[in-house]
Design a protein around this motif. Structure first.
Motif, PDB file in Angstrom:
ATOM      1  N   GLY A   1       4.263   7.646   6.509  1.00 53.69           N
ATOM      2  CA  GLY A   1       3.501   6.400   6.506  1.00 53.69           C
ATOM      3  C   GLY A   1       4.287   5.228   7.065  1.00 53.69           C
ATOM      4  O   GLY A   1       3.740   4.376   7.790  1.00 53.69           O
TER       5      GLY A   1
ATOM      6  N   VAL B   1       2.356   1.707  -3.536  1.00 57.21           N
ATOM      7  CA  VAL B   1       1.327   2.181  -4.473  1.00 57.21           C
ATOM      8  C   VAL B   1       0.996   3.640  -4.197  1.00 57.21           C
ATOM      9  O   VAL B   1       0.812   4.444  -5.124  1.00 57.21           O
ATOM     10  CB  VAL B   1       0.069   1.302  -4.359  1.00 57.21           C
ATOM     11  N   LEU B   2       0.928   4.015  -2.909  1.00 60.87           N
ATOM     12  CA  LEU B   2       0.617   5.403  -2.560  1.00 60.87           C
ATOM     13  C   LEU B   2       1.697   6.354  -3.062  1.00 60.87           C
ATOM     14  O   LEU B   2       1.396   7.378  -3.692  1.00 60.87           O
ATOM     15  CB  LEU B   2       0.482   5.532  -1.040  1.00 60.87           C
ATOM     16  N   VAL B   3       2.968   6.004  -2.799  1.00 61.65           N
ATOM     17  CA  VAL B   3       4.066   6.888  -3.183  1.00 61.65           C
ATOM     18  C   VAL B   3       4.187   6.984  -4.695  1.00 61.65           C
ATOM     19  O   VAL B   3       4.195   8.080  -5.280  1.00 61.65           O
ATOM     20  CB  VAL B   3       5.389   6.395  -2.557  1.00 61.65           C
TER      21      VAL B   3
ATOM     22  N   ILE C   1       5.605  11.902   2.577  1.00 64.35           N
ATOM     23  CA  ILE C   1       4.442  11.075   2.861  1.00 64.35           C
ATOM     24  C   ILE C   1       4.869   9.629   3.138  1.00 64.35           C
ATOM     25  O   ILE C   1       4.349   8.967   4.043  1.00 64.35           O
ATOM     26  CB  ILE C   1       3.454  11.142   1.682  1.00 64.35           C
ATOM     27  N   GLY C   2       5.834   9.138   2.334  1.00 62.34           N
ATOM     28  CA  GLY C   2       6.312   7.774   2.542  1.00 62.34           C
ATOM     29  C   GLY C   2       6.984   7.595   3.894  1.00 62.34           C
ATOM     30  O   GLY C   2       6.765   6.594   4.587  1.00 62.34           O
TER      31      GLY C   2
ATOM     32  N   ALA D   1       0.827  -1.206   0.000  1.00 65.17           N
ATOM     33  CA  ALA D   1       0.000   0.000   0.000  1.00 65.17           C
ATOM     34  C   ALA D   1       0.863   1.259   0.000  1.00 65.17           C
ATOM     35  O   ALA D   1       0.550   2.242  -0.687  1.00 65.17           O
ATOM     36  CB  ALA D   1      -0.922  -0.010   1.230  1.00 65.17           C
ATOM     37  N   LEU D   2       1.968   1.232   0.750  1.00 66.36           N
ATOM     38  CA  LEU D   2       2.858   2.394   0.797  1.00 66.36           C
ATOM     39  C   LEU D   2       3.518   2.631  -0.556  1.00 66.36           C
ATOM     40  O   LEU D   2       3.617   3.773  -1.020  1.00 66.36           O
ATOM     41  CB  LEU D   2       3.919   2.182   1.873  1.00 66.36           C
TER      42      LEU D   2
ATOM     43  N   GLY E   1       0.900   8.330  -6.429  1.00 70.87           N
ATOM     44  CA  GLY E   1       0.742   9.762  -6.248  1.00 70.87           C
ATOM     45  C   GLY E   1       1.632  10.559  -7.179  1.00 70.87           C
ATOM     46  O   GLY E   1       1.223  11.599  -7.723  1.00 70.87           O
TER      47      GLY E   1
ATOM     48  N   ALA F   1       6.195  13.202  -1.974  1.00 72.94           N
ATOM     49  CA  ALA F   1       5.971  11.762  -1.852  1.00 72.94           C
ATOM     50  C   ALA F   1       6.942  11.141  -0.848  1.00 72.94           C
ATOM     51  O   ALA F   1       6.563  10.239  -0.096  1.00 72.94           O
ATOM     52  CB  ALA F   1       6.135  11.100  -3.215  1.00 72.94           C
TER      53      ALA F   1
END
Length: 256
Positions: A254, A231-233, A250-251, A228-229, A236, A247
């Motif tokens: 997270g 995919v998010l980074v 955020i990473g 999930a981390l 985004g 990013a």
């Protein structure tokens, strides 16, 4: 050209003398600039101080320590072991499966650390004891970890890609996206190489124990935060929701 080669040789000499790389490059650059200006040490020291301040205040470079911090958080959370256990649950029962599991775990850890050295060092501690327990050939074991460690260069968030993007003034987000395909191809080629080795020498990579279904699904479930981390980074960055520097923050948040 001659001056550049001499400066590079001096830099290597200082490194061989166990002087830290940062100080080696600083001394080589300082002396080289002074020589080019007719041994004007005042100009060399002034230029050195300006470059240190300018590079230290470069907003783009903040992406590197933040991605490294994300990798440190994940390493401290023992995610590397979860990645290896999930890979082993998938492939461990096959001949050479432990080595292939190591490649997959290296790819997963590279995707959240961005560092080849961190990937190789971490997976050595995690995977090597398991491969020795199943009497894997040391050449295959060390080769798989060394090769898997290089995935951190290609699979985003890759620190070398960040540095290249800053030096060449290219879009770091586009470089990250471009590194996904070659990274997956490298993983597939490394796993194919393991298959070739154990086909030629079956004793080099014996099959491991089959993992029960309940434990296998539990291992898969433990790695969803990493997926999930990632995919998010990367997602985004790809969809333009945030910049690579944002990013990385955020990473790191997270992962923490």
């Amino acid at each position: 050209m001659t001056i550049a080669l001499v400066g590079f040789a001096c830099l290597l000499l200082l490194c061989f003398l166990a002087l830290p790389l940062g100080y080696s490059t600083l001394i080589a650059g300082l002396v080289g600039f002074a020589y080019m200006r007719g041994w004007d040490w005042h100009a060399a020291v002034t230029m050195m101080s300006q470059q240190i301040v300018e590079i230290g205040a470069n907003y783009g470079l903040s992406v590197i320590p933040l991605f490294l911090l994300m990798g440190v958080f994940i390493h401290r959370a023992n995610i590397s072991e979860d990645l290896f256990e999930a890979s082993y649950a998938l492939l461990g029962k096959y001949r050479g499966g432990l080595a292939q599991s190591t490649v997959l775990a290296c790819a997963g850890f590279s995707a959240v650390s961005g560092s080849s050295l961190a990937t190789a060092a971490t997976m050595t501690k995690v995977a090597m004891p398991h491969m020795r327990r199943y009497h894997y050939d040391d050449a295959l074991s060390s080769g798989v970890i060394a090769a898997g460690g290089t995935l951190g260069i290609m699979i985003p968030p890759s620190v070398p890609l960040v540095i290249y993007g800053l030096v060449a003034e290219q879009d770091i987000g586009q470089l990250f996206i471009a590194g996904v395909g070659p990274g997956i191809m490298l993983v597939a080629l490394y796993m194919a190489a393991v298959v070739a080795v154990v086909w030629a020498r079956p004793g080099a990579g014996p099959a491991g124990e089959a993992v029960p279904r309940a434990k296998r699904f539990r291992a898969y479930r433990n790695v969803w935060p990493v997926i999930a981390l990632f995919v998010l980074v990367l997602g985004g960055i790809y969809f333009g929701v945030f910049t690579p520097t944002e990013a990385s923050g955020i990473g790191a948040t997270g992962a923490g």
